[in-house]
Design a protein around this motif. Sequence first.
Motif, short mmCIF file in Angstrom:
data_model
loop_
_atom_site.label_atom_id
_atom_site.label_comp_id
_atom_site.label_asym_id
_atom_site.label_seq_id
_atom_site.Cartn_x
_atom_site.Cartn_y
_atom_site.Cartn_z
N UNK A 73 0.81 -1.20 0.00
CA UNK A 73 0.00 0.00 0.00
C UNK A 73 0.85 1.26 0.00
N UNK A 74 1.93 1.22 0.76
CA UNK A 74 2.79 2.41 0.85
C UNK A 74 3.40 2.75 -0.51
N UNK A 75 3.89 1.75 -1.21
CA UNK A 75 4.51 2.00 -2.51
C UNK A 75 3.49 2.53 -3.52
N UNK A 76 2.32 1.93 -3.53
CA UNK A 76 1.28 2.37 -4.48
C UNK A 76 0.84 3.80 -4.16
N UNK A 77 0.69 4.12 -2.89
CA UNK A 77 0.28 5.47 -2.50
C UNK A 77 1.37 6.48 -2.83
N UNK A 78 2.63 6.14 -2.59
CA UNK A 78 3.73 7.05 -2.92
C UNK A 78 3.84 7.26 -4.42
N UNK A 79 3.68 6.20 -5.18
CA UNK A 79 3.74 6.32 -6.65
C UNK A 79 2.58 7.17 -7.15
N UNK A 80 1.40 6.97 -6.60
CA UNK A 80 0.24 7.77 -7.00
C UNK A 80 0.45 9.25 -6.69
N UNK A 133 1.26 3.30 9.40
CA UNK A 133 0.64 1.99 9.63
C UNK A 133 1.54 0.83 9.25
N UNK A 134 2.72 1.10 8.68
CA UNK A 134 3.61 0.01 8.27
C UNK A 134 4.56 -0.38 9.40
N UNK A 135 5.30 -1.46 9.17
CA UNK A 135 6.32 -1.90 10.12
C UNK A 135 7.58 -1.04 10.04
#
Length: 88
Positions: A1-8, A83-85
Amino acid sequence: DLAITAITAFLWLVSTFAWAKALADIKMSTGASVIAGIEACKAPGTTCRFASVTSMRTLNVSVVFGLLNMVLWGGNVWFVYKDTNLHN
């Protein structure tokens, strides 16, 4: 989710800047400075004048909303990161 949100968020930023550049080019190519480049206006005895251009206020607002939306996506990146580790 973090990668997709950052890319978006990044792609939203890039697309907003691309739209802002395109809007600046549209304003430049429809402005009064275009008259000097028209060959028919250079003929002797010919008078060309710039009357008006349609308001581009809504297009300017679209660029501002694009930037605001990118700020929202940037905020989403922060909350997803929390919310990530990766966040201790």
